[in-house]
Enzyme design. Structure first.
Site, PDB file in Angstrom:
ATOM      1  N   LYS A 294       1.054  -1.156   0.004  1.00  0.00           N
ATOM      2  CA  LYS A 294      -0.074   0.225  -0.125  1.00  0.00           C
ATOM      3  C   LYS A 294       1.191   1.789  -0.250  1.00  0.00           C
ATOM      4  CE  LYS A 294      -3.760   2.265   2.510  1.00  0.00           C
ATOM      5  NZ  LYS A 294      -4.219   2.632   3.552  1.00  0.00           N
TER       6      LYS A 294
ATOM      7  N   GLU B  74      10.632  -4.772   4.288  1.00  0.00           N
ATOM      8  CA  GLU B  74      10.765  -6.136   3.720  1.00  0.00           C
ATOM      9  C   GLU B  74      10.175  -6.556   1.982  1.00  0.00           C
ATOM     10  OE1 GLU B  74       9.259  -5.198   6.589  1.00  0.00           O
ATOM     11  OE2 GLU B  74       9.324  -6.143   8.071  1.00  0.00           O
TER      12      GLU B  74
ATOM     13  N   GLY C  37      -4.723  -2.446   4.536  1.00  0.00           N
ATOM     14  CA  GLY C  37      -3.876  -3.125   3.770  1.00  0.00           C
ATOM     15  C   GLY C  37      -4.516  -4.311   4.100  1.00  0.00           C
ATOM     16  N   ARG C  38      -5.099  -5.387   5.713  1.00  0.00           N
ATOM     17  CA  ARG C  38      -6.035  -6.458   6.092  1.00  0.00           C
ATOM     18  C   ARG C  38      -7.346  -5.858   5.327  1.00  0.00           C
ATOM     19  NH1 ARG C  38      -4.208  -2.556  10.000  1.00  0.00           N
ATOM     20  NH2 ARG C  38      -6.296  -1.237  11.148  1.00  0.00           N
TER      21      ARG C  38
ATOM     22  N   GLU D  25      -4.532  -6.670  14.580  1.00  0.00           N
ATOM     23  CA  GLU D  25      -3.698  -5.830  14.153  1.00  0.00           C
ATOM     24  C   GLU D  25      -5.400  -4.238  14.205  1.00  0.00           C
ATOM     25  OE1 GLU D  25      -0.634  -4.369  11.320  1.00  0.00           O
ATOM     26  OE2 GLU D  25      -2.228  -4.249  10.519  1.00  0.00           O
TER      27      GLU D  25
ATOM     28  N   HIS E 104      -4.634 -32.909  19.153  1.00  0.00           N
ATOM     29  CA  HIS E 104      -3.757 -34.051  19.396  1.00  0.00           C
ATOM     30  C   HIS E 104      -2.630 -33.148  19.595  1.00  0.00           C
ATOM     31  CE1 HIS E 104      -4.957 -37.534  17.703  1.00  0.00           C
ATOM     32  NE2 HIS E 104      -6.204 -36.730  16.901  1.00  0.00           N
TER      33      HIS E 104
ATOM     34  N   LYS F  91       9.410  -0.298  14.343  1.00  0.00           N
ATOM     35  CA  LYS F  91      10.314   0.042  12.556  1.00  0.00           C
ATOM     36  C   LYS F  91      11.030   1.143  13.292  1.00  0.00           C
ATOM     37  CE  LYS F  91       6.150  -1.560   9.939  1.00  0.00           C
ATOM     38  NZ  LYS F  91       4.591  -0.311   9.408  1.00  0.00           N
TER      39      LYS F  91
HETATM   40  O1  F6P Z   1       3.156  -2.941   9.723  1.00  0.00           O
HETATM   41  C1  F6P Z   1       2.655  -3.344   9.423  1.00  0.00           C
HETATM   42  C2  F6P Z   1       1.581  -2.977   7.304  1.00  0.00           C
HETATM   43  O2  F6P Z   1       1.835  -0.996   7.376  1.00  0.00           O
HETATM   44  C3  F6P Z   1       0.334  -3.200   7.541  1.00  0.00           C
HETATM   45  O3  F6P Z   1      -0.629  -2.662   8.357  1.00  0.00           O
HETATM   46  C4  F6P Z   1       0.354  -3.882   6.850  1.00  0.00           C
HETATM   47  O4  F6P Z   1      -0.679  -4.513   5.636  1.00  0.00           O
HETATM   48  C5  F6P Z   1       1.716  -4.196   5.929  1.00  0.00           C
HETATM   49  O5  F6P Z   1       2.360  -3.528   7.291  1.00  0.00           O
HETATM   50  C6  F6P Z   1       2.449  -4.021   5.015  1.00  0.00           C
HETATM   51  O6  F6P Z   1       2.294  -2.378   4.061  1.00  0.00           O
HETATM   52  P1  F6P Z   1       2.905  -2.158   2.799  1.00  0.00           P
HETATM   53  O7  F6P Z   1       0.949  -3.071   2.354  1.00  0.00           O
HETATM   54  O8  F6P Z   1       2.545  -0.412   2.847  1.00  0.00           O
HETATM   55  O9  F6P Z   1       3.069  -2.932   2.659  1.00  0.00           O
END
Ligand code: F6P
Length: 499
Positions: free
Chosen positions: A185, A191, A244-245, A330, A361, A471
């Site tokens: 987003k 990452e 995002g979620r 979240e 189990h 972060k």
């Molecule tokens: O760090 C959390 C977060 O911002 C989430 O809310 C989001 O889904 C994820 O990281 C990825 O963010 P982006 O889509 O901006 O890379």
């Protein structure tokens, strides 16, 4: 904060489940709801008629109807970021202008899917979908759940910064026939950007003439994607109001659309829209997401449950628990109200879970005999699609139902070690058939339940400031600026690791 209704809920004399079934002959019909091929059974929870009345009073006090209308009308429901939450518009349920915008953007996604299928990128056999959190969990759930019997191409999902994850994600893929979808987003997530850079290197090392030309960006921040070298014709947009979620309905679902086919993607949206209508228009007592939220709040607030467990009794839904962890934790793992005051009570339980029967189990011992009460949720599918003798599926289902019965009934014994106290709550969602439509309805149910919980609590489910501090510190450590600010333990770890 509405104190009256909360105190009625918290001081209510909660009866045992067996007593509730005995006292309420219509319990099953009152606490079960059928929507879009999904059967929701909340009768094995401790909700009773009086409690539901108290929750209705709470909902009124918290202006639930107005909040729900604000969500669908595209009003600002995320005040800390001063924006609407427009995920419902992605499936046609929101404000007309938001729906029109989402639909226009969906046509762009469709055009790209059609172009890929028509060979615009030569032979494409695989998608490497890079993203993290909400930019990967939803698409991964969709592909894993629906793509088992005949996905059109292979989709690998890559999220973690760990190089092991990259190695595993590309293992066996042919760079010449792989397209890379980078979903972010913000297009600033460390990452995702690191994995995108690694993917470009991987494409270049294989001799690809134009590695950037194999990249598709999905983002609400197109300028950042273009600045990263991705041509704007391959940048798919989604709205800033889509968290995002909550984003799998948007262009973030493009990898799933490629794997499952466009028709399936549309059916997913239609199933979600059916749940939207149910949530928006059903009265409180027959509203599945609201009913579930009432039970959630009963267990967190009145009975002190700190966790809730979801078990998918279907391998196809094995990624549902991790998906729900982000959605619920979240969204509602907050300590402040939407207007910035201390919340003064617990908000969301910790969501955890796994798949049945495996979990029986491993972790069910605690659920049956541990000292903590964990509300359990079983998610099962009536019809199977696997190639095995149907006896497998019959056993799977009967195990799910047996666990719910055992948790509730218990079994008394004079031997404390063999005593099952029973009276342990569970809910069951039985899906007739797992397909794109029912999965869309299921995921939308969980979204609305999360929203309903937030409204009852008076919190904002659409921001996530809690993720920022870690972060910031990681950035400071990375830039060598944190030493003076860090504690002795963290400094020693950095030194030991030699980073
Ligand atoms: O760090 C959390 C977060 O911002 C989430 O809310 C989001 O889904 C994820 O990281 C990825 O963010 P982006 O889509 O901006 O890379």
């Amino acid at each position: 904060m509405a104190k009256g209704p909360w105190s009625a809920i918290e001081t209510h004399a909660v009866q045992g489940l067996a007593a509730l079934f005995a006292a309420e002959p219509d319990r099953l019909s009152r606490l079960t709801v059928e929507v879009a091929g999904l059967y929701f059974d909340w009768s094995k929870t401790h909700l009773d008629a009086a409690l539901l009345g108290h929750f209705e009073t709470l909902a009124e006090a918290m202006k639930f109807d107005a909040a729900r209308e604000a969500l669908f009308a595209g009003a600002v429901v995320n005040p800390s970021e001063n924006r609407a939450a427009t995920h419902v518009a992605e499936r046609g349920s929101g404000a007309p202008d938001a729906v029109a915008l989402a639909s226009a953007r969906r046509q762009c996604t469709r055009a790209l899917v059609d172009a890929i299928e028509a060979g615009a990128f030569d032979d494409v056999t695989a998608i490497l979908h890079i993203g993290i959190g909400g930019s990967v969990l939803g698409p991964a759930l969709l592909v894993d759940a629906l793509g088992r019997n005949g996905a059109r191409l292979e989709v690998r999902f890559l999220s973690n910064i760990d190089g092991e994850a990259f190695d595993a994600a590309v293992n066996g893929l042919d760079p010449a026939s792989t397209l890379v979808v980078v979903a972010s987003k913000t297009f600033t997530t460390g990452e995702t950007l690191a994995n995108m850079a690694a993917a470009l290197e991987w494409l270049a090392e294989a001799g690809g003439a134009d590695p950037h030309g194999r990249l598709i960006a999905v983002t609400a921040t197109p300028e950042a994607a273009v600045a990263a070298g991705i041509d704007e014709t391959r940048v798919l947009l989604f709205d800033d109001g889509v968290g995002g979620r909550y984003s799998l309905w948007s262009a973030v679902g493009v990898s799933a659309a490629l794997a499952l086919g466009w028709d399936a993607f549309e059916e997913l949206l239609e199933g979600a829209a059916e749940m939207d209508r149910h949530f928006r228009f059903s009265e409180a007592g027959a509203n599945a997401p609201l009913l579930a939220a009432c039970a959630d709040q009963l267990y967190v607030q009145a009975l002190g449950c700190q966790t809730r467990a979801v078990f998918a009794y279907d391998e196809r839904l094995r990624l549902l628990p991790p998906y729900l962890q982000q959605l619920e934790m979240e969204s509602n793992g907050k300590s402040a109200t939407a207007d910035g005051k201390p919340l003064g009570r617990a908000s969301a339980a910790v969501t955890w879970g796994g798949t049945g029967t495996d979990a029986q189990h491993a972790v069910f011992q605690l659920l049956h005999q541990g000292r903590v009460t964990v509300p359990v949720e079983f998610v099962a599918v009536r019809d199977n699609d696997d190639a095995q003798d149907s006896e497998h599926h019959r056993l799977l289902l009967l195990n799910a139902f047996a666990q719910g019965a055992a948790l509730m009934q218990g079994r008394a014994s004079d031997d404390a070690q063999r005593n099952y106290p029973g009276n342990r709550p569970s809910a069951t969602i039985l899906i007739e058939r797992l397909d794109a439509r029912s999965l869309g309805a299921l995921i939308a149910f969980y979204e609305h339940r999360t929203f309903a919980n937030a409204v009852l609590l008076g919190i904002n489910p659409f921001d996530q400031f809690g993720v920022e501090l870690g972060k910031d510190i990681a950035r400071a450590i990375g830039e060598g600026e944190a030493q003076g600010l860090l504690d002795a333990s963290t400094r020693a770890l950095i030194k030991r690791a030699g980073i």
